[in-house]
Scaffold this motif. Structure first.
Motif, PDB file in Angstrom:
ATOM      1  N   UNK A  87     -18.805 -33.493   8.860  1.00 32.10           N
ATOM      2  CA  UNK A  87     -18.888 -33.764   9.967  1.00 32.10           C
ATOM      3  C   UNK A  87     -19.376 -33.288  11.206  1.00 32.10           C
ATOM      4  N   UNK A  88     -19.707 -32.978  11.859  1.00 29.98           N
ATOM      5  CA  UNK A  88     -20.223 -32.633  13.182  1.00 29.98           C
ATOM      6  C   UNK A  88     -19.697 -32.636  14.532  1.00 29.98           C
ATOM      7  N   UNK A  89     -19.206 -31.321  14.895  1.00 25.41           N
ATOM      8  CA  UNK A  89     -18.572 -31.710  15.848  1.00 25.41           C
ATOM      9  C   UNK A  89     -19.088 -29.909  17.131  1.00 25.41           C
ATOM     10  N   UNK A  90     -18.998 -30.508  18.569  1.00 20.57           N
ATOM     11  CA  UNK A  90     -19.268 -29.842  19.608  1.00 20.57           C
ATOM     12  C   UNK A  90     -18.077 -28.907  20.022  1.00 20.57           C
ATOM     13  N   UNK A  91     -17.497 -27.732  20.537  1.00 21.90           N
ATOM     14  CA  UNK A  91     -16.567 -27.330  21.105  1.00 21.90           C
ATOM     15  C   UNK A  91     -17.275 -26.199  21.988  1.00 21.90           C
ATOM     16  N   UNK A  92     -16.147 -25.794  22.282  1.00 18.32           N
ATOM     17  CA  UNK A  92     -16.070 -24.233  22.703  1.00 18.32           C
ATOM     18  C   UNK A  92     -15.663 -22.915  22.024  1.00 18.32           C
ATOM     19  N   UNK A  93     -16.677 -21.954  21.872  1.00 23.07           N
ATOM     20  CA  UNK A  93     -15.716 -20.781  20.623  1.00 23.07           C
ATOM     21  C   UNK A  93     -14.601 -19.576  21.737  1.00 23.07           C
ATOM     22  N   UNK A  94     -13.971 -20.157  20.632  1.00 21.60           N
ATOM     23  CA  UNK A  94     -13.106 -18.819  20.799  1.00 21.60           C
ATOM     24  C   UNK A  94     -12.358 -18.200  19.935  1.00 21.60           C
ATOM     25  N   UNK A 128     -12.681 -22.853  12.796  1.00 18.17           N
ATOM     26  CA  UNK A 128     -13.745 -23.264  11.921  1.00 18.17           C
ATOM     27  C   UNK A 128     -14.391 -21.934  11.090  1.00 18.17           C
ATOM     28  N   UNK A 129     -14.701 -21.883  10.216  1.00 18.64           N
ATOM     29  CA  UNK A 129     -14.891 -20.754   9.151  1.00 18.64           C
ATOM     30  C   UNK A 129     -16.209 -21.454   8.577  1.00 18.64           C
ATOM     31  N   UNK A 130     -17.528 -20.498   8.996  1.00 20.43           N
ATOM     32  CA  UNK A 130     -19.229 -20.899   8.500  1.00 20.43           C
ATOM     33  C   UNK A 130     -19.222 -19.969   7.710  1.00 20.43           C
ATOM     34  N   UNK A 131     -20.196 -20.213   6.839  1.00 18.44           N
ATOM     35  CA  UNK A 131     -21.466 -19.868   5.899  1.00 18.44           C
ATOM     36  C   UNK A 131     -21.793 -18.100   6.486  1.00 18.44           C
ATOM     37  N   UNK A 132     -22.701 -18.462   7.164  1.00 17.10           N
ATOM     38  CA  UNK A 132     -23.154 -17.340   8.210  1.00 17.10           C
ATOM     39  C   UNK A 132     -22.588 -17.284   9.409  1.00 17.10           C
ATOM     40  N   UNK A 133     -22.875 -15.612  10.089  1.00 23.77           N
ATOM     41  CA  UNK A 133     -22.161 -15.658  11.536  1.00 23.77           C
ATOM     42  C   UNK A 133     -22.040 -16.653  12.416  1.00 23.77           C
ATOM     43  N   UNK A 134     -22.234 -16.976  13.370  1.00 23.77           N
ATOM     44  CA  UNK A 134     -22.561 -17.955  14.508  1.00 23.77           C
ATOM     45  C   UNK A 134     -21.714 -16.867  15.600  1.00 23.77           C
ATOM     46  N   UNK A 135     -23.434 -16.704  16.640  1.00 21.62           N
ATOM     47  CA  UNK A 135     -23.391 -15.414  17.810  1.00 21.62           C
ATOM     48  C   UNK A 135     -22.509 -15.895  19.055  1.00 21.62           C
ATOM     49  N   UNK A 136     -22.016 -15.781  19.562  1.00 20.53           N
ATOM     50  CA  UNK A 136     -20.580 -15.878  20.777  1.00 20.53           C
ATOM     51  C   UNK A 136     -21.592 -16.702  21.785  1.00 20.53           C
ATOM     52  N   UNK A 137     -21.116 -17.569  22.678  1.00 20.95           N
ATOM     53  CA  UNK A 137     -21.490 -18.231  23.343  1.00 20.95           C
ATOM     54  C   UNK A 137     -20.617 -18.857  24.291  1.00 20.95           C
ATOM     55  N   UNK A 138     -20.751 -18.535  26.224  1.00 24.88           N
ATOM     56  CA  UNK A 138     -19.939 -19.335  26.622  1.00 24.88           C
ATOM     57  C   UNK A 138     -20.508 -20.463  26.558  1.00 24.88           C
TER      58      UNK A 138
END
Length: 168
Positions: A87-94, A128-138
């Motif tokens: 699945x693909x989902x969008x949201x705000x990172x915490x 969310x647990x990712x394969x590679x790190x995701x840059x934090x964003x507002x």
């Protein structure tokens, strides 16, 4: 802060935005007031409408039932059908750990407005647990991975995406 902190906070406060949500508006964003609902006073824009992501309006359709002094989720068939599928989902990172890049975080249907407040109940968050790190964003983040529906998670979460990758 750890995921356990957020889970304990959710369970302790008994937060559930279900009673405060009204039917979804155009774009699949819940309408109403309270936790899990985007405030018109927020300095951050709400999630943009996208047809290629799982809508939060579907995930927030979950109900709860009391079992042995615990609240457990009861998912509609449409949500159960998503289990163990990509699945693909969008949201705000915490973020759950300090640092500019994150491999383990929560996505919320609404942005954080206070670093000490949980923006909604477990129906409005995905671990969310990712394969590679995701840059934090507002800004909103979109990830794709194996989606799991959690019927009795020890942290009180309802949804998880593993082996996720960041997508545009």
């Amino acid at each position: 802060m750890s995921i356990k902190f957020f889970a304990v906070l959710l369970l302790t406060l008994g937060l559930s935005a279900q009673a405060q949500l009204s039917p979804p508006v155009a774009g699949g964003i819940p309408a109403g007031t309270g936790a899990g609902v985007h405030s018109p006073n927020s300095p951050f824009a709400p999630l943009p409408a996208r047809a290629d992501v799982l809508p939060w309006s579907l995930l927030t359709e979950v109900k709860t039932k009391a079992v042995n002094n615990r609240l457990l989720p009861v998912f509609p068939a449409t949500v159960q059908a998503l289990n163990d599928k990509t699945q693909r989902i969008q949201g705000f990172m915490m973020p759950l750990e300090p640092g500019e890049k994150q491999k383990h975080f929560l996505l919320s249907s609404v942005p954080l407005s206070c670093s000490f407040c949980v923006p909604g109940g477990p129906e409005s968050m995905v671990e969310v647990k990712t394969r590679t790190p995701v840059k934090y964003s507002l800004e909103p983040v979109t990830v794709e991975g194996k989606f799991t529906v959690l019927s009795d998670d020890s942290y009180g979460l309802y949804y998880r995406i593993t082996d996720a990758v960041s997508v545009k």
